[in-house]
Design an enzyme around this catalytic site. Structure first.
Site, short mmCIF file in Angstrom:
data_model
loop_
_atom_site.label_atom_id
_atom_site.label_comp_id
_atom_site.label_asym_id
_atom_site.label_seq_id
_atom_site.Cartn_x
_atom_site.Cartn_y
_atom_site.Cartn_z
N CYS A 120 4.59 -6.73 1.89
CA CYS A 120 3.72 -6.32 2.99
C CYS A 120 3.27 -7.56 3.74
CB CYS A 120 2.51 -5.57 2.43
SG CYS A 120 1.24 -5.17 3.64
N CYS B 199 6.73 -6.26 10.49
CA CYS B 199 6.08 -5.38 9.50
C CYS B 199 7.19 -4.79 8.67
CB CYS B 199 5.29 -4.28 10.21
SG CYS B 199 4.67 -2.97 9.11
N SER C 192 0.84 -1.20 0.00
CA SER C 192 0.00 0.00 0.00
C SER C 192 0.87 1.25 0.00
CB SER C 192 -0.92 0.01 1.22
OG SER C 192 -0.16 0.04 2.42
#
Length: 264
Positions: free
Chosen positions: A70, A177, A8
């Site tokens: 991601c 992450c 994203s």
């Protein structure tokens, strides 16, 4: 060789830089979704729809492989992405480096987004790869968002808050992450305790880049000419790296190699 990466936002920078270091001659396509970010708060169905659109925008540029840069998108959308694009386009997901981290014996902490922390997905990884190791799951409130904005004050506050939740005896931190890899040294400084052995940090970028090359039957060639191109897609539209990306060494590396290639 052309490799695409999707996310994203700028969390894909760590894996992109890893690919660039391994193969400076590879053409890169970065497919971001500024119109739909952040993906984390979306329902799995909504996130999967956004991820498919971003992946198809990248696929239109005919890459040889696609890296899902991601963790959240890998959790919720990898199966759908592979169903849509493979076998024609190999799709490589990003998995937290719990297995290699646990090999060190721990105790270890997994820093992840609140949505991932405590999720069945992460708990399954812990059960499969860290059995017998003391593991603390640390929710990092607002850290990915602060890194995305390159908000220095918010990054420091989020890192400090997560460090407070991390036990003093932790020897290893898994960066669960991809955004966190961009501020890895800040995390190290916040968690390292005086008098303790050097903290080990485990990210996923290097392993993901290496896996993409393996899927393509290619070998690392870090001394290859820096001839690879860089294409950036913003919700399907060609554009430039977000300004915030240049705050980080990984983003500056991509700009530098692109500029060097143009000057040749």
């Amino acid at each position: 060789m052309k490799i695409a990466l999707m996310d994203s936002g700028i969390g894909l920078l760590a894996a992109t830089a890893a690919v660039r270091r391994l193969r400076p001659d590879a053409d890169l396509v970065l497919s971001l979704d500024p119109d739909g970010m952040p993906w984390g708060p979306r329902t799995p169905e909504d996130l999967t729809g956004r991820a498919l659109a971003v992946a198809e925008a990248a696929a239109a540029h005919r890459p040889d492989a696609l890296i899902v840069g991601c963790n959240t998108a890998t959790v919720h959308a990898l199966t759908a992405l592979r169903a849509r694009l493979e076998p024609g386009l190999p799709v490589i997901g990003t998995v937290p480096a719990i297995k290699p981290a646990a090999a060190g014996g721990g105790p270890l902490a997994i820093w992840a987004t609140p949505a991932t922390t405590g999720s069945p997905y992460q708990r399954d990884l812990i059960e499969n790869f860290a059995d017998g190791v003391t593991v603390t799951e640390v929710p990092c409130w607002g850290l990915a968002e602060a890194v995305e904005r390159a908000d220095e004050t918010a990054i420091d506050a989020a890192v400090a808050a997560a460090a407070e939740l991390t036990p003093d005896d932790v020897t290893t931190v898994v960066l669960g992450c991809t955004h966190y890899e961009l501020v890895a040294e800040r995390i190290r400084a916040a968690v390292q305790r005086p008098g303790r052995p050097p903290l080990a940090l485990h990210g996923s970028a290097g392993a993901v880049a290496a896996q993409a090359l393996r899927r393509l039957g290619e070998q690392p060639a870090p001394q290859a000419p820096a001839s690879g191109t860089l294409t950036v897609l913003l919700s399907g539209r060609e554009g430039a790296l977000p300004t915030a990306a240049l705050t980080y060494a990984e983003g500056r590396l991509l700009r530098h190699t692109a500029a060097a290639r143009t000057a040749q």
